[in-house]
Design a protein around this motif. Structure first.
Motif: not given
Length: 236
Positions: A205-229
């Protein structure tokens, strides 16, 4: 005199077996590519295993009685040891423990935009891998000092991987073991020919800057998680 003759006849095959060069035995086994410089006998010996682009590992083995051998593999940042025994389907490794350099594990296809760093601590009770069959692996592997570099530069802390079998499948459950900037959970399923990866990444929660970076690894979910399949063919 007749007893002495029979003892001599019986001793010949035993002597041949005891002194049989290991390189002769290995020529009949399905050993990994890159095995060379085989020395000693089937009961005690050593060889080198070279993976392309890596420092060769020295592999030693010694018979421990019955149908069990002790073995050790060492090279660069890797030191593994355990037992092995022949089975109807091939070789079974048991009590496998030690440290494995992460760069010896091919993760390039799974992590195209990031390079993993750290090392693996191995504690497997059993491992049987036969081409065309479902792997049989039981135990734990821990990714220590886990980190990604590339599209994302961030620590993953410590990640645990639990190996078990269920409904004829090899299951690997993955989860973060300690708080980190990126939390990981999910599983990897393996059958006789394919693997299926389903991992979830969440930035703290204290690193919102990582969300866009993680999105490059998978699919962004509505709750902010990134799913890799991922799904692919097994390489063994």
């Amino acid at each position: 005199m007749r007893k002495i003759v029979w003892l001599a006849v019986l001793a010949v095959p035993l002597i041949v077996l005891a002194t049989l060069p290991a390189r002769v035995v290995l020529s009949f086994l399905d050993t990994p590519e890159g095995i060379s410089q085989v020395q000693g006998s089937v009961w005690s010996g050593q060889a080198q295993w070279r993976q392309p682009g890596h420092v060769p590992m020295r592999v030693d083995w010694r018979w421990r009685g019955g149908r069990q051998w002790r073995w050790q593999a060492e090279g660069a940042d890797t030191l593994l040891q355990g037992r092995w025994q022949p089975t109807a389907s091939g070789l079974a490794l048991t009590e496998v423990e030690g440290q494995l350099a992460l760069d010896r594990v091919d993760l390039a296809y799974w992590l195209i935009n990031a390079r993993p760093r750290g090392h693996l601590e191995v504690a497997l009770e059993r491992a049987v891998i036969v081409p065309g069959q479902v792997p049989e692996i039981a135990g734990e592997v821990t990714w220590k000092e886990a980190r990604l570099e590339g599209a994302i530069h961030e620590s993953l802390g410590e990640i645990g991987m639990n190996f078990s079998q269920r409904d004829g499948m090899q299951i690997v459950r993955v989860e973060s073991l300690r708080p980190a900037s990126v939390q990981v959970r999910g599983r990897i399923d393996l059958d006789a020919s394919h693997y299926d990866v389903d991992l979830w990444l969440r930035a703290s929660s204290d690193r919102p800057d990582l969300v866009s970076q993680l999105a490059r690894l998978g699919e962004m979910q509505p709750d902010g998680q990134v799913r890799m399949q991922l799904r692919g063919m097994l390489g063994w």
